[in-house]
Design a protein around this motif. Structure first.
Motif, short mmCIF file in Angstrom:
data_model
loop_
_atom_site.label_atom_id
_atom_site.label_comp_id
_atom_site.label_asym_id
_atom_site.label_seq_id
_atom_site.Cartn_x
_atom_site.Cartn_y
_atom_site.Cartn_z
N HIS A 18 0.81 -1.22 0.00
CA HIS A 18 0.00 0.00 0.00
C HIS A 18 0.85 1.28 0.00
CE1 HIS A 18 -3.75 -2.28 1.77
NE2 HIS A 18 -3.01 -3.06 1.00
N ASN A 58 -7.10 1.44 -0.35
CA ASN A 58 -6.70 1.41 1.05
C ASN A 58 -5.27 1.94 1.20
OD1 ASN A 58 -6.03 -1.03 3.60
ND2 ASN A 58 -7.22 0.83 3.85
N LEU A 65 -1.96 3.67 2.35
CA LEU A 65 -1.37 3.99 3.65
C LEU A 65 -0.36 5.14 3.53
CD1 LEU A 65 -0.90 0.39 5.10
CD2 LEU A 65 -2.77 2.01 5.48
N GLU A 123 -8.95 4.25 8.36
CA GLU A 123 -7.93 4.10 7.31
C GLU A 123 -8.33 4.86 6.05
OE1 GLU A 123 -6.46 0.23 6.53
OE2 GLU A 123 -5.82 -0.10 8.60
N TYR A 167 -2.39 3.26 9.26
CA TYR A 167 -2.56 1.86 9.56
C TYR A 167 -3.06 1.66 10.98
CZ TYR A 167 -1.31 -3.09 9.99
OH TYR A 167 -1.34 -4.44 10.19
N ASP A 204 -2.61 -6.81 6.54
CA ASP A 204 -3.00 -6.50 5.17
C ASP A 204 -3.14 -7.75 4.34
OD1 ASP A 204 -1.30 -3.34 4.60
OD2 ASP A 204 -2.80 -3.96 6.02
#
Length: 247
Positions: free
Chosen positions: A160, A180, A182, A236, A242, A247
């Motif tokens: 990510h 998603n 990060l 998130e 995180y 994950d």
């Protein structure tokens, strides 16, 4: 020249996926390849799988596909499996581990996480030896297009975080995450521009793309579905921070 969009880690986030597909269309992308983790975390794994099947010529499996298609006693996994239904789960079980192709004379390999397993994680800050091992042939990948050659370029997802690194005449890149991230609360993907399926060495580029999307719509959809792990997902999506999930 062709433009190939490489997307990964959608995680059931439809607003993010739609934004990326719209952006790639505006950039006149020729083909779209997805390198895993279509499902889980977000509320709409079923819709994401359907849209990916409509729009992606190549799809490889990620760790969430492996987890999702295995028997589980976890209530979260059972919830997502019920959303997907058996036909989609069967599709996910059959996804290949990797995809190899020539691009402007370079050997390109796409995987989700590592050439060994989808559950082996490789970060951009890992020791050089671990990152160089991303180019090795394994029992999962075999040689590049059934030859003894290794790839020159490896693209992957899983962590990510997007980046490009040049490692002693080889190139390693990560797409980041569509649904998603990060890094920051938007979507990330890569466009390769060059000559697809050509073994003649010519110019090419690797372009990192960031796309804003309606994060609050993603939150609203998750709330409406009353999905498990809701608060962690919302944090998130909104903050790209995180929250202790695997994950």
């Amino acid at each position: 020249m062709e433009r190939i969009a490489i997307i990964s880690d959608i995680h059931g986030n439809m607003p993010a996926l739609k934004a990326v597909l719209k952006d790639s269309k505006e950039r006149q992308v020729t083909e779209t390849y997805c390198i895993g983790d279509l499902v889980g975390k977000g509320p709409d794994s079923d819709l994401v799988v359907d849209l990916i099947r409509e729009n992606c010529k190549v799809v490889v499996r990620g760790n969430w596909e492996e987890n999702m298609t295995a028997p589980s006693e976890l209530e979260t996994m059972k919830w997502h499996q019920a959303v997907l239904g058996e036909e989609r789960l069967t599709y996910l079980r059959c996804l290949p581990f990797h995809h190899d192709f020539y691009f402007s004379g370079h050997r390109v390999r796409l995987i989700h996480a590592s050439p060994d397993r989808v559950h082996v994680r490789v970060y951009q800050s890992d020791p050089l030896e671990k990152r160089q091992a991303m180019f090795q042939n394994t029992k999962e990948t075999n040689g590049f297009l059934k030859t003894d050659n290794e790839p020159d370029i490896v693209g992957y997802g899983d962590i990510h975080w997007s980046f490009v690194q040049y490692l002693r005449e080889k190139t390693l890149f990560n797409t980041g995450s569509v649904g998603n991230s990060l890094e920051r609360p938007d979507a990330s993907y890569v466009i390769l521009e060059g000559h697809l399926h050509s073994d003649k060495v010519e110019s090419y580029s690797i372009n990192m793309i960031r796309v804003p999307y309606d994060n609050e719509l993603a939150v609203q959809l998750a709330k409406e579905k009353q999905m498990p792990d809701l608060e962690a997902y919302i944090k998130e999506v909104r903050t790209a921070r995180y929250r202790g999930w695997k994950d």
